[in-house]
Design a protein around this motif. Structure first.
Motif, PDB file in Angstrom:
ATOM      1  N   LEU A 245      -5.474   3.312  -9.282  1.00  9.85           N
ATOM      2  CA  LEU A 245      -4.977   3.355  -7.904  1.00  9.85           C
ATOM      3  C   LEU A 245      -6.094   2.982  -6.925  1.00  9.85           C
ATOM      4  O   LEU A 245      -5.855   2.244  -5.957  1.00  9.85           O
ATOM      5  CB  LEU A 245      -4.429   4.751  -7.578  1.00  9.85           C
ATOM      6  CG  LEU A 245      -3.934   4.927  -6.133  1.00  9.85           C
ATOM      7  CD1 LEU A 245      -2.764   3.994  -5.826  1.00  9.85           C
ATOM      8  CD2 LEU A 245      -3.508   6.372  -5.864  1.00  9.85           C
TER       9      LEU A 245
ATOM     10  N   LEU B 297      -6.332  -0.749  -6.858  1.00 10.92           N
ATOM     11  CA  LEU B 297      -5.221  -1.398  -6.148  1.00 10.92           C
ATOM     12  C   LEU B 297      -5.362  -1.208  -4.641  1.00 10.92           C
ATOM     13  O   LEU B 297      -5.105  -2.128  -3.854  1.00 10.92           O
ATOM     14  CB  LEU B 297      -3.882  -0.818  -6.633  1.00 10.92           C
ATOM     15  CG  LEU B 297      -3.528  -1.113  -8.099  1.00 10.92           C
ATOM     16  CD1 LEU B 297      -2.301  -0.327  -8.528  1.00 10.92           C
ATOM     17  CD2 LEU B 297      -3.300  -2.608  -8.308  1.00 10.92           C
ATOM     18  N   LEU B 298      -5.777   0.012  -4.232  1.00  7.95           N
ATOM     19  CA  LEU B 298      -5.928   0.260  -2.799  1.00  7.95           C
ATOM     20  C   LEU B 298      -7.077  -0.545  -2.199  1.00  7.95           C
ATOM     21  O   LEU B 298      -7.097  -0.831  -1.009  1.00  7.95           O
ATOM     22  CB  LEU B 298      -6.153   1.757  -2.532  1.00  7.95           C
ATOM     23  CG  LEU B 298      -4.971   2.683  -2.823  1.00  7.95           C
ATOM     24  CD1 LEU B 298      -5.336   4.136  -2.565  1.00  7.95           C
ATOM     25  CD2 LEU B 298      -3.749   2.302  -1.989  1.00  7.95           C
ATOM     26  N   TYR B 299      -8.045  -0.920  -3.037  1.00  8.54           N
ATOM     27  CA  TYR B 299      -9.157  -1.734  -2.536  1.00  8.54           C
ATOM     28  C   TYR B 299      -8.871  -3.227  -2.691  1.00  8.54           C
ATOM     29  O   TYR B 299      -9.777  -4.055  -2.583  1.00  8.54           O
ATOM     30  CB  TYR B 299     -10.473  -1.339  -3.224  1.00  8.54           C
ATOM     31  CG  TYR B 299     -11.124  -0.151  -2.547  1.00  8.54           C
ATOM     32  CD1 TYR B 299     -10.736   1.147  -2.864  1.00  8.54           C
ATOM     33  CD2 TYR B 299     -12.071  -0.320  -1.549  1.00  8.54           C
ATOM     34  CE1 TYR B 299     -11.299   2.241  -2.218  1.00  8.54           C
ATOM     35  CE2 TYR B 299     -12.634   0.771  -0.897  1.00  8.54           C
ATOM     36  CZ  TYR B 299     -12.242   2.046  -1.240  1.00  8.54           C
ATOM     37  OH  TYR B 299     -12.802   3.121  -0.580  1.00  8.54           O
TER      38      TYR B 299
ATOM     39  N   PRO C   1      -9.700   0.652   2.332  1.00 10.47           N
ATOM     40  CA  PRO C   1      -9.417  -0.339   3.387  1.00 10.47           C
ATOM     41  C   PRO C   1      -7.921  -0.654   3.468  1.00 10.47           C
ATOM     42  O   PRO C   1      -7.495  -1.760   3.157  1.00 10.47           O
ATOM     43  CB  PRO C   1     -10.238  -1.554   2.954  1.00 10.47           C
ATOM     44  CG  PRO C   1     -10.328  -1.426   1.472  1.00 10.47           C
ATOM     45  CD  PRO C   1     -10.311   0.037   1.155  1.00 10.47           C
ATOM     46  N   ILE C   2      -7.145   0.350   3.832  1.00 14.61           N
ATOM     47  CA  ILE C   2      -5.685   0.180   3.898  1.00 14.61           C
ATOM     48  C   ILE C   2      -5.205   0.598   5.274  1.00 14.61           C
ATOM     49  O   ILE C   2      -5.938   1.240   6.027  1.00 14.61           O
ATOM     50  CB  ILE C   2      -4.969   1.059   2.836  1.00 14.61           C
ATOM     51  CG1 ILE C   2      -5.370   2.534   3.001  1.00 14.61           C
ATOM     52  CG2 ILE C   2      -5.270   0.575   1.438  1.00 14.61           C
ATOM     53  CD1 ILE C   2      -4.630   3.492   2.085  1.00 14.61           C
TER      54      ILE C   2
ATOM     55  N   ARG D  31     -15.031  -0.453   5.753  1.00 16.86           N
ATOM     56  CA  ARG D  31     -14.548   0.264   4.567  1.00 16.86           C
ATOM     57  C   ARG D  31     -14.477  -0.657   3.348  1.00 16.86           C
ATOM     58  O   ARG D  31     -14.648  -0.209   2.221  1.00 16.86           O
ATOM     59  CB  ARG D  31     -13.183   0.910   4.851  1.00 16.86           C
ATOM     60  CG  ARG D  31     -13.268   2.017   5.899  1.00 16.86           C
ATOM     61  CD  ARG D  31     -12.115   2.992   5.794  1.00 16.86           C
ATOM     62  NE  ARG D  31     -10.876   2.473   6.314  1.00 16.86           N
ATOM     63  CZ  ARG D  31     -10.456   2.619   7.566  1.00 16.86           C
ATOM     64  NH1 ARG D  31     -11.207   3.254   8.446  1.00 16.86           N
ATOM     65  NH2 ARG D  31      -9.303   2.130   7.951  1.00 16.86           N
ATOM     66  N   LYS D  32     -14.219  -1.942   3.591  1.00 10.59           N
ATOM     67  CA  LYS D  32     -14.203  -2.894   2.468  1.00 10.59           C
ATOM     68  C   LYS D  32     -15.606  -3.097   1.905  1.00 10.59           C
ATOM     69  O   LYS D  32     -15.781  -3.449   0.734  1.00 10.59           O
ATOM     70  CB  LYS D  32     -13.673  -4.254   2.949  1.00 10.59           C
ATOM     71  CG  LYS D  32     -12.160  -4.329   2.991  1.00 10.59           C
ATOM     72  CD  LYS D  32     -11.731  -5.707   3.467  1.00 10.59           C
ATOM     73  CE  LYS D  32     -10.250  -5.720   3.770  1.00 10.59           C
ATOM     74  NZ  LYS D  32      -9.818  -6.879   4.543  1.00 10.59           N
TER      75      LYS D  32
ATOM     76  N   PRO E  42     -13.465  -1.114  11.709  1.00  4.21           N
ATOM     77  CA  PRO E  42     -13.630  -0.107  10.644  1.00  4.21           C
ATOM     78  C   PRO E  42     -13.097  -0.573   9.287  1.00  4.21           C
ATOM     79  O   PRO E  42     -13.626  -0.188   8.246  1.00  4.21           O
ATOM     80  CB  PRO E  42     -12.838   1.096  11.161  1.00  4.21           C
ATOM     81  CG  PRO E  42     -11.907   0.557  12.186  1.00  4.21           C
ATOM     82  CD  PRO E  42     -12.583  -0.638  12.783  1.00  4.21           C
ATOM     83  N   LEU E  43     -12.066  -1.421   9.303  1.00  8.64           N
ATOM     84  CA  LEU E  43     -11.478  -1.876   8.040  1.00  8.64           C
ATOM     85  C   LEU E  43     -12.493  -2.719   7.246  1.00  8.64           C
ATOM     86  O   LEU E  43     -12.632  -2.560   6.028  1.00  8.64           O
ATOM     87  CB  LEU E  43     -10.212  -2.686   8.329  1.00  8.64           C
ATOM     88  CG  LEU E  43      -9.125  -2.636   7.272  1.00  8.64           C
ATOM     89  CD1 LEU E  43      -8.618  -1.224   7.055  1.00  8.64           C
ATOM     90  CD2 LEU E  43      -7.964  -3.546   7.650  1.00  8.64           C
TER      91      LEU E  43
ATOM     92  N   GLN F  74       0.835  -1.211   0.000  1.00 11.96           N
ATOM     93  CA  GLN F  74       0.000   0.000   0.000  1.00 11.96           C
ATOM     94  C   GLN F  74       0.872   1.265   0.000  1.00 11.96           C
ATOM     95  O   GLN F  74       0.579   2.241  -0.693  1.00 11.96           O
ATOM     96  CB  GLN F  74      -0.922  -0.018   1.225  1.00 11.96           C
ATOM     97  CG  GLN F  74      -1.982  -1.106   1.138  1.00 11.96           C
ATOM     98  CD  GLN F  74      -2.523  -1.532   2.489  1.00 11.96           C
ATOM     99  OE1 GLN F  74      -2.160  -0.994   3.539  1.00 11.96           O
ATOM    100  NE2 GLN F  74      -3.408  -2.520   2.481  1.00 11.96           N
TER     101      GLN F  74
ATOM    102  N   ARG G 196      -3.684   3.057   7.420  1.00 12.67           N
ATOM    103  CA  ARG G 196      -3.616   4.498   7.156  1.00 12.67           C
ATOM    104  C   ARG G 196      -2.194   5.053   7.253  1.00 12.67           C
ATOM    105  O   ARG G 196      -1.909   6.112   6.712  1.00 12.67           O
ATOM    106  CB  ARG G 196      -4.573   5.244   8.088  1.00 12.67           C
ATOM    107  CG  ARG G 196      -6.024   5.047   7.655  1.00 12.67           C
ATOM    108  CD  ARG G 196      -7.009   5.724   8.562  1.00 12.67           C
ATOM    109  NE  ARG G 196      -8.346   5.739   7.968  1.00 12.67           N
ATOM    110  CZ  ARG G 196      -9.409   6.224   8.585  1.00 12.67           C
ATOM    111  NH1 ARG G 196      -9.313   6.727   9.790  1.00 12.67           N
ATOM    112  NH2 ARG G 196     -10.589   6.213   7.978  1.00 12.67           N
TER     113      ARG G 196
ATOM    114  N   TYR H  92       2.099   1.891  -3.468  1.00  8.14           N
ATOM    115  CA  TYR H  92       1.092   2.496  -4.351  1.00  8.14           C
ATOM    116  C   TYR H  92       0.975   4.002  -4.088  1.00  8.14           C
ATOM    117  O   TYR H  92       0.893   4.813  -5.016  1.00  8.14           O
ATOM    118  CB  TYR H  92      -0.290   1.857  -4.146  1.00  8.14           C
ATOM    119  CG  TYR H  92      -0.379   0.400  -4.542  1.00  8.14           C
ATOM    120  CD1 TYR H  92       0.353  -0.083  -5.626  1.00  8.14           C
ATOM    121  CD2 TYR H  92      -1.195  -0.493  -3.853  1.00  8.14           C
ATOM    122  CE1 TYR H  92       0.270  -1.423  -5.988  1.00  8.14           C
ATOM    123  CE2 TYR H  92      -1.288  -1.819  -4.208  1.00  8.14           C
ATOM    124  CZ  TYR H  92      -0.546  -2.283  -5.275  1.00  8.14           C
ATOM    125  OH  TYR H  92      -0.629  -3.599  -5.634  1.00  8.14           O
ATOM    126  N   ILE H  93       0.941   4.366  -2.804  1.00 12.01           N
ATOM    127  CA  ILE H  93       0.808   5.791  -2.450  1.00 12.01           C
ATOM    128  C   ILE H  93       2.065   6.541  -2.896  1.00 12.01           C
ATOM    129  O   ILE H  93       1.991   7.665  -3.409  1.00 12.01           O
ATOM    130  CB  ILE H  93       0.617   5.960  -0.921  1.00 12.01           C
ATOM    131  CG1 ILE H  93      -0.616   5.206  -0.430  1.00 12.01           C
ATOM    132  CG2 ILE H  93       0.549   7.448  -0.541  1.00 12.01           C
ATOM    133  CD1 ILE H  93      -1.929   5.799  -0.813  1.00 12.01           C
TER     134      ILE H  93
END
Lengths: 254, 344
Positions: free
Chosen positions: B103, B106-108, A97-98, B79-80, B75-76, A6, A100, A9-10
């Protein structure tokens, strides 16, 4: 590990953002070249003063230009982070969902990459102006690492300002905070030749120790009594700033 | 409320620093597959509520479960399970449309191959494939909304949260988004949207909760809520035949017609009256006659079916339209000029 992926990617996204703004890339390089032109030849006579540590004023200036560029890059990072906050994109990243912390680490890594790129260009320009390192290749590598880490440290200050204030006005003027850090130093004149309140202020400014350490490596050699305080100041500053930025970030995003 | 609810909110309270109670102990639940709306004027607590559901904002107290997960404990997973298109479209203006969505994918957690394929599918779906190489900062308002919307859908979430998804859009873009949202809901995506547009809530939502000053004042299907008003709504504009009797004319007119058996409620609005009646066909001739006998002319009369604004009026004594014209929109315009964004 997910956080590494992650963060990567950022990092790529922030790097692309930086590279997509040509002026953000070129401006620090131009300003470094201008400083050699503006200060180098006209102030070259200073080296004749008794007690001045070198007869090459460009070599003396190189440390100042490195430290000043790295210091002001903290202000640039503040604007980068603030732009994401104000546009709402920062919230979009927080919704993913990463882990933070990957957002913070990705941002800091880009700050490090920017610093590294700028250091390499400044050193290349310095060499074009005839500057050579007393400490050779190992000295060059040490200076590159020191300046890069220092650039990441000042980026932490920028991140803290952006997150705490969320204000364009404050963040755009954050250079006012960075200016004394960069200029209340022995940037133009060795500390021994300074006097009065300015000398006292320089003595308590940790940035000056980093500056002196870098300058010693460039113009004098491995003189550890001047280099070690710089390394300690760098380690302490960077550690404190990293911890503070992480703490501020965590509070803001928890 | 049941264990199958995809959204469960119990006694939700949010008090901001300074003591403002933005959300004052609300309860509601959303079933899987529903199209649910939170309708209310600016400052009602809609954005605060939806931001808490998305995990972007911490609640003060209460219980909130989204897709079966507690928003504080997990919370994760929340968010998914959600896609959230915010009111202030949060885009990366320096990125191209394609890179921006890539992006997001990929982040998801999508693999690079999955993300690439999903991005092309979504770009085609919302007609942005031809501009995918352009920077997002060059997109029009409608294009920005569309890419923001599909960014929220990149991971195929079962629940889509939308905060005023068509505010500020031209009618054509608004209709296109409404059609797309209806299509998504037909495909099985649960949608929870906030809106201050009665037409939007009426057209899209199968069930709505009307929220005002942090409280839910009514809940049900738009038709059921409007049926509660009973019958039609008559708007009558009046003028005095005798100039000497102009003072207090509106109050007199309200008193005259308010006592008629067919009038359930009479309120003064602007230079006329709004009447709720069970039988407008009998009411209108009698209304004209009664007013005329008392030297008052009915200069215009219109008979409408009840709207959600009438429902809001019934439960709060105020009109959403009046709220927006009296302060909400001008306040928004000033805040926008100052670069402060919208206030909730």
């Amino acid at each position: 590990m997910a956080i590494v992926r992650q963060t990567y990617y950022i990092y790529l996204r922030n790097l692309r953002t930086w590279l997509s703004q040509p002026m953000a890339v070129i401006s620090p390089i131009l300003s470094a070249a201008l400083m050699f032109l503006i200060f180098g030849a006209p102030l070259g006579g200073i080296t004749q003063i008794q007690g001045f540590p070198t007869d090459d004023y460009n070599a003396f200036l190189t440390a100042m230009i490195l430290v000043m560029t790295m210091t002001f890059s903290g202000s640039d990072m503040a604007m980068v982070v603030l732009t994401d906050i104000l546009s709402g994109y920062f919230d979009k990243l927080l919704l993913a969902p990463i882990n933070r912390f990957s957002i913070l680490f990705g941002t800091l890594l880009v700050a490090g990459t920017r610093a590294l790129g700028q250091v390499l260009v400044i050193l290349a320009i310095a060499m074009l102006f005839g500057v050579s390192f007393k400490t050779g290749l190992l000295g060059i590598v040490t200076v590159i690492l020191t300046a890069t880490i220092f650039g990441m440290g000042t980026a932490c200050i920028g991140i803290i300002i952006a997150i705490k204030t969320k204000s364009t006005q404050v963040t755009m003027n954050s250079w006012l905070l960075f200016m004394p850090l960069a200029f209340i130093t022995s940037a133009f004149m060795p500390k021994e030749l300074l006097s009065g309140w300015f000398k006292v202020a320089v003595t308590i400014n940790p940035v000056d120790y980093v500056l002196v350490g870098v300058r010693t490596i460039i113009i004098q050699g491995w003189e550890w009594e001047s280099i070690l305080p710089g390394l300690w100041a760098l380690t302490a500053m960077t550690t404190i700033l990293l911890i503070t930025a992480t703490w501020v970030y965590r509070r803001a995003t928890a | 409320m049941s264990s199958t609810d995809i959204v469960l909110v119990r006694n939700l309270l949010k008090v901001y620093k300074g003591g403002t109670r933005a959300v004052d102990g609300i309860d509601f639940a959303v079933q899987p597959g529903e199209f649910f709306g939170l309708l209310g004027p600016n400052g009602a607590g809609k954005t605060t509520t939806i931001k808490i559901l998305s995990t972007l904002l911490k609640k003060t107290s209460g219980e909130v479960r989204v897709a079966g997960y507690d928003i504080d404990r997990d919370p994760l997973s929340v968010r998914k399970s959600i896609g959230f298109a915010m009111q202030s479209v949060g885009l990366d203006d320096l990125s191209t449309g394609r890179d921006f969505l890539m992006l997001q994918g990929l982040l998801y957690g999508l693999s690079a191959a999955e993300a690439r394929s999903r991005v092309e599918e979504l770009l085609d779906l919302v007609g942005l494939a031809s501009v995918a190489k352009r920077k997002v900062g060059t997109y029009s308002g409608g294009m920005r909304r569309r890419i923001d919307l599909v960014a929220a859908l990149i991971h195929r979430p079962p629940l889509l949260l939308l905060d005023e998804p068509t505010t500020g859009l031209d009618p054509q873009s608004r209709l296109a988004i409404w059609d797309y949202l209806a299509h998504l809901n037909e495909q099985g995506v649960t949608i929870l949207l906030t809106t201050q547009m009665m037409e939007e809530a009426d057209r899209l939502c199968r069930r709505i909760a009307i929220i005002d000053r942090g409280l839910i004042v009514a809940e049900g299907s738009p038709d059921a809520l409007k049926a509660d008003i009973g019958g039609d709504v008559i708007h009558v504009t009046v003028a005095s035949k005798d100039e000497a009797l102009t003072d207090g004319m509106l109050e007199k007119a309200r008193s005259l017609v308010g006592s008629r058996s067919y009038v359930r409620e009479a309120t003064i609005s602007g230079d006329g009256l709004t009447l709720k009646t069970a039988d407008s066909s009998a009411a209108v001739p009698d209304l004209i006659r009664v007013l005329d006998e008392n030297q008052i002319s009915a200069t215009s009369i219109s008979v409408d079916s009840p709207t959600l604004d009438d429902v809001f009026l019934l439960h709060t004594g105020r009109s959403i339209r009046a709220e927006e014209t009296s302060g909400g929109e001008s306040d928004l315009a000033v805040r926008s000029m100052l670069g402060l964004g919208r206030r909730e």
